[in-house]
Scaffold this motif. Structure first.
Motif, PDB file in Angstrom:
ATOM      1  N   LEU A   1     110.646 -17.657   4.834  1.00 54.82           N
ATOM      2  CA  LEU A   1     111.674 -17.280   5.797  1.00 54.82           C
ATOM      3  C   LEU A   1     112.039 -15.809   5.719  1.00 54.82           C
ATOM      4  O   LEU A   1     112.807 -15.330   6.546  1.00 54.82           O
ATOM      5  CB  LEU A   1     112.933 -18.120   5.575  1.00 54.82           C
ATOM      6  CG  LEU A   1     112.827 -19.589   5.926  1.00 54.82           C
ATOM      7  CD1 LEU A   1     114.149 -20.293   5.653  1.00 54.82           C
ATOM      8  CD2 LEU A   1     112.422 -19.779   7.363  1.00 54.82           C
ATOM      9  N   CYS A   2     111.516 -15.086   4.745  1.00 51.42           N
ATOM     10  CA  CYS A   2     111.896 -13.686   4.568  1.00 51.42           C
ATOM     11  C   CYS A   2     111.673 -12.913   5.874  1.00 51.42           C
ATOM     12  O   CYS A   2     110.587 -12.921   6.440  1.00 51.42           O
ATOM     13  CB  CYS A   2     111.114 -13.047   3.436  1.00 51.42           C
ATOM     14  SG  CYS A   2     111.746 -11.422   3.007  1.00 51.42           S
ATOM     15  N   GLY A   3     112.736 -12.295   6.350  1.00 53.21           N
ATOM     16  CA  GLY A   3     112.656 -11.532   7.589  1.00 53.21           C
ATOM     17  C   GLY A   3     112.943 -12.334   8.841  1.00 53.21           C
ATOM     18  O   GLY A   3     113.051 -11.778   9.928  1.00 53.21           O
ATOM     19  N   ALA A   4     113.084 -13.647   8.696  1.00 51.53           N
ATOM     20  CA  ALA A   4     113.354 -14.487   9.865  1.00 51.53           C
ATOM     21  C   ALA A   4     114.794 -14.298  10.339  1.00 51.53           C
ATOM     22  O   ALA A   4     115.678 -13.941   9.569  1.00 51.53           O
ATOM     23  CB  ALA A   4     113.117 -15.959   9.528  1.00 51.53           C
ATOM     24  N   VAL A   5     115.008 -14.530  11.628  1.00 51.76           N
ATOM     25  CA  VAL A   5     116.354 -14.531  12.193  1.00 51.76           C
ATOM     26  C   VAL A   5     116.680 -15.992  12.491  1.00 51.76           C
ATOM     27  O   VAL A   5     115.985 -16.655  13.256  1.00 51.76           O
ATOM     28  CB  VAL A   5     116.435 -13.672  13.472  1.00 51.76           C
ATOM     29  CG1 VAL A   5     117.849 -13.682  14.020  1.00 51.76           C
ATOM     30  CG2 VAL A   5     115.984 -12.249  13.183  1.00 51.76           C
ATOM     31  N   LEU A   6     117.740 -16.481  11.844  1.00 49.54           N
ATOM     32  CA  LEU A   6     118.096 -17.893  11.927  1.00 49.54           C
ATOM     33  C   LEU A   6     119.489 -18.051  12.534  1.00 49.54           C
ATOM     34  O   LEU A   6     120.400 -17.305  12.194  1.00 49.54           O
ATOM     35  CB  LEU A   6     118.079 -18.524  10.531  1.00 49.54           C
ATOM     36  CG  LEU A   6     116.788 -18.368   9.739  1.00 49.54           C
ATOM     37  CD1 LEU A   6     116.979 -18.877   8.320  1.00 49.54           C
ATOM     38  CD2 LEU A   6     115.642 -19.100  10.424  1.00 49.54           C
ATOM     39  N   ALA A   7     119.636 -19.019  13.396  1.00 51.61           N
ATOM     40  CA  ALA A   7     120.922 -19.277  14.049  1.00 51.61           C
ATOM     41  C   ALA A   7     121.573 -20.519  13.480  1.00 51.61           C
ATOM     42  O   ALA A   7     120.914 -21.538  13.270  1.00 51.61           O
ATOM     43  CB  ALA A   7     120.710 -19.473  15.548  1.00 51.61           C
ATOM     44  N   LEU A   8     122.872 -20.436  13.231  1.00 55.94           N
ATOM     45  CA  LEU A   8     123.674 -21.624  12.938  1.00 55.94           C
ATOM     46  C   LEU A   8     124.075 -22.187  14.291  1.00 55.94           C
ATOM     47  O   LEU A   8     124.691 -21.493  15.099  1.00 55.94           O
ATOM     48  CB  LEU A   8     124.922 -21.243  12.144  1.00 55.94           C
ATOM     49  CG  LEU A   8     124.691 -20.693  10.748  1.00 55.94           C
ATOM     50  CD1 LEU A   8     125.989 -20.162  10.162  1.00 55.94           C
ATOM     51  CD2 LEU A   8     124.098 -21.763   9.853  1.00 55.94           C
ATOM     52  N   ASP A   9     123.723 -23.434  14.560  1.00 56.07           N
ATOM     53  CA  ASP A   9     123.925 -23.978  15.897  1.00 56.07           C
ATOM     54  C   ASP A   9     124.397 -25.418  15.823  1.00 56.07           C
ATOM     55  O   ASP A   9     123.665 -26.296  15.368  1.00 56.07           O
ATOM     56  CB  ASP A   9     122.607 -23.889  16.676  1.00 56.07           C
ATOM     57  CG  ASP A   9     122.758 -24.240  18.143  1.00 56.07           C
ATOM     58  OD1 ASP A   9     123.858 -24.036  18.697  1.00 56.07           O
ATOM     59  OD2 ASP A   9     121.769 -24.709  18.735  1.00 56.07           O
ATOM     60  N   GLY A  10     125.628 -25.659  16.245  1.00 55.72           N
ATOM     61  CA  GLY A  10     126.177 -27.008  16.280  1.00 55.72           C
ATOM     62  C   GLY A  10     125.940 -27.656  17.626  1.00 55.72           C
ATOM     63  O   GLY A  10     126.038 -27.005  18.658  1.00 55.72           O
ATOM     64  N   LYS A  11     125.607 -28.935  17.604  1.00 56.39           N
ATOM     65  CA  LYS A  11     125.349 -29.681  18.834  1.00 56.39           C
ATOM     66  C   LYS A  11     125.939 -31.080  18.735  1.00 56.39           C
ATOM     67  O   LYS A  11     125.974 -31.670  17.662  1.00 56.39           O
ATOM     68  CB  LYS A  11     123.837 -29.829  19.100  1.00 56.39           C
ATOM     69  CG  LYS A  11     123.118 -28.534  19.374  1.00 56.39           C
ATOM     70  CD  LYS A  11     123.512 -27.970  20.712  1.00 56.39           C
ATOM     71  CE  LYS A  11     122.744 -26.682  20.981  1.00 56.39           C
ATOM     72  NZ  LYS A  11     123.435 -25.783  21.831  1.00 56.39           N
ATOM     73  N   THR A  12     126.349 -31.604  19.866  1.00 55.51           N
ATOM     74  CA  THR A  12     126.772 -32.990  19.975  1.00 55.51           C
ATOM     75  C   THR A  12     125.638 -33.751  20.640  1.00 55.51           C
ATOM     76  O   THR A  12     125.136 -33.337  21.693  1.00 55.51           O
ATOM     77  CB  THR A  12     128.056 -33.105  20.824  1.00 55.51           C
ATOM     78  OG1 THR A  12     129.077 -32.338  20.187  1.00 55.51           O
ATOM     79  CG2 THR A  12     128.502 -34.545  20.943  1.00 55.51           C
ATOM     80  N   LEU A  13     125.205 -34.851  20.032  1.00 61.39           N
ATOM     81  CA  LEU A  13     124.093 -35.624  20.573  1.00 61.39           C
ATOM     82  C   LEU A  13     124.559 -36.443  21.773  1.00 61.39           C
ATOM     83  O   LEU A  13     125.449 -37.290  21.658  1.00 61.39           O
ATOM     84  CB  LEU A  13     123.507 -36.551  19.515  1.00 61.39           C
ATOM     85  CG  LEU A  13     122.898 -35.872  18.300  1.00 61.39           C
ATOM     86  CD1 LEU A  13     122.309 -36.915  17.355  1.00 61.39           C
ATOM     87  CD2 LEU A  13     121.819 -34.883  18.719  1.00 61.39           C
ATOM     88  N   ARG A  14     123.959 -36.177  22.902  1.00 58.94           N
ATOM     89  CA  ARG A  14     124.305 -36.880  24.134  1.00 58.94           C
ATOM     90  C   ARG A  14     123.977 -38.363  23.981  1.00 58.94           C
ATOM     91  O   ARG A  14     122.954 -38.737  23.427  1.00 58.94           O
ATOM     92  CB  ARG A  14     123.499 -36.301  25.295  1.00 58.94           C
ATOM     93  CG  ARG A  14     123.904 -36.860  26.614  1.00 58.94           C
ATOM     94  CD  ARG A  14     123.195 -36.283  27.799  1.00 58.94           C
ATOM     95  NE  ARG A  14     122.258 -35.225  27.489  1.00 58.94           N
ATOM     96  CZ  ARG A  14     121.367 -34.760  28.335  1.00 58.94           C
ATOM     97  NH1 ARG A  14     121.300 -35.258  29.543  1.00 58.94           N
ATOM     98  NH2 ARG A  14     120.562 -33.800  28.008  1.00 58.94           N
ATOM     99  N   GLY A  15     124.875 -39.197  24.444  1.00 60.06           N
ATOM    100  CA  GLY A  15     124.645 -40.636  24.416  1.00 60.06           C
ATOM    101  C   GLY A  15     124.860 -41.271  23.049  1.00 60.06           C
ATOM    102  O   GLY A  15     124.534 -42.441  22.854  1.00 60.06           O
ATOM    103  N   SER A  16     125.401 -40.516  22.090  1.00 59.19           N
ATOM    104  CA  SER A  16     125.560 -41.054  20.729  1.00 59.19           C
ATOM    105  C   SER A  16     126.945 -41.657  20.501  1.00 59.19           C
ATOM    106  O   SER A  16     127.269 -42.033  19.393  1.00 59.19           O
ATOM    107  CB  SER A  16     125.294 -39.955  19.701  1.00 59.19           C
ATOM    108  OG  SER A  16     126.257 -38.918  19.804  1.00 59.19           O
ATOM    109  N   HIS A  17     127.745 -41.749  21.522  1.00 55.79           N
ATOM    110  CA  HIS A  17     129.076 -42.314  21.363  1.00 55.79           C
ATOM    111  C   HIS A  17     129.250 -43.513  22.282  1.00 55.79           C
ATOM    112  O   HIS A  17     128.509 -43.714  23.234  1.00 55.79           O
ATOM    113  CB  HIS A  17     130.155 -41.265  21.670  1.00 55.79           C
ATOM    114  CG  HIS A  17     130.146 -40.809  23.102  1.00 55.79           C
ATOM    115  ND1 HIS A  17     130.870 -41.459  24.074  1.00 55.79           N
ATOM    116  CD2 HIS A  17     129.490 -39.803  23.714  1.00 55.79           C
ATOM    117  CE1 HIS A  17     130.663 -40.850  25.231  1.00 55.79           C
ATOM    118  NE2 HIS A  17     129.831 -39.848  25.045  1.00 55.79           N
TER     119      HIS A  17
END
Length: 185
Positions: free
Chosen positions: A70-86
């Motif tokens: 991963l050295c040099g990679a650009v990584l995003a922290l990304d939260g998501k709600t799973l559609r249809g999971s409720h």
């Protein structure tokens, strides 16, 4: 498992799709996959539902991290709600992912339990990963002193976070530092 992964890699979705795709495979391919016959949709469904999601996520994460530096990679922290999971009683499933900006691959992900939020989940994920030399991006919720410390000091990586009104003093300090610059903060 290999059959399901191969189907997913070709863009197939769902139990029925995997079963239909499996029907297109010849006997030689099935032999290579160590299968005696083409599994039914119900067999595929039972198998997928029997796999512990957390264990599978960890296995994929470990494999990705071992196979790619991963050295040099650009990584995003990304939260998501799973559609249809409720449903009427159960809250929707929320996940926090660490996503490689370049190719969109989810490098790690964890479920966000109902009594918490993205912040501690992100801190635990980042602490457990080898991200030295990476750049981590995140939206305003991740603009936290502890998260920045984990990234910069503990992991020797860099970060780019959005600063909004949730960090009023920090926002004012940034404005003061950049007030004489050629661009507006």
């Amino acid at each position: 498992m290999t059959l399901c992964i191969l189907a997913a890699l070709t863009g197939i979705k769902g139990y029925k799709g995997i079963a239909l795709w499996t029907k297109t495979l010849d006997m030689r391919t099935l032999e290579l996959l160590k299968l005696w016959r083409k599994p039914s949709e119900s067999a595929i469904r039972r198998f997928i539902l029997s796999v512990p999601a957390d264990a599978f996520d960890q296995w994929i994460t470990d494999w990705l991290l071992k196979s790619k530096s991963l050295c040099g990679a650009v990584l995003a922290l990304d939260g998501k709600t799973l559609r249809g999971s409720h449903d009427g009683e159960k809250k929707a499933t929320q996940l926090l992912s660490v996503v490689d900006h370049k190719n969109g691959v989810i490098m790690a992900q964890k479920e966000i339990e109902s009594k918490t939020n993205e912040i501690p989940v992100a801190q635990n994920l980042l602490s457990a990963m080898e991200i030295k030399g990476c750049v981590i991006t995140g939206d305003a919720i991740h603009t936290q002193d502890k998260t920045a410390t984990i990234i910069a000091r503990d992991q020797e990586a860099d970060y780019v976070f959005t600063v909004k009104d949730n960090r009023e003093n920090l926002k004012k300090e940034i404005h003061a530092q950049l007030s004489g610059c050629a661009f507006s903060p």
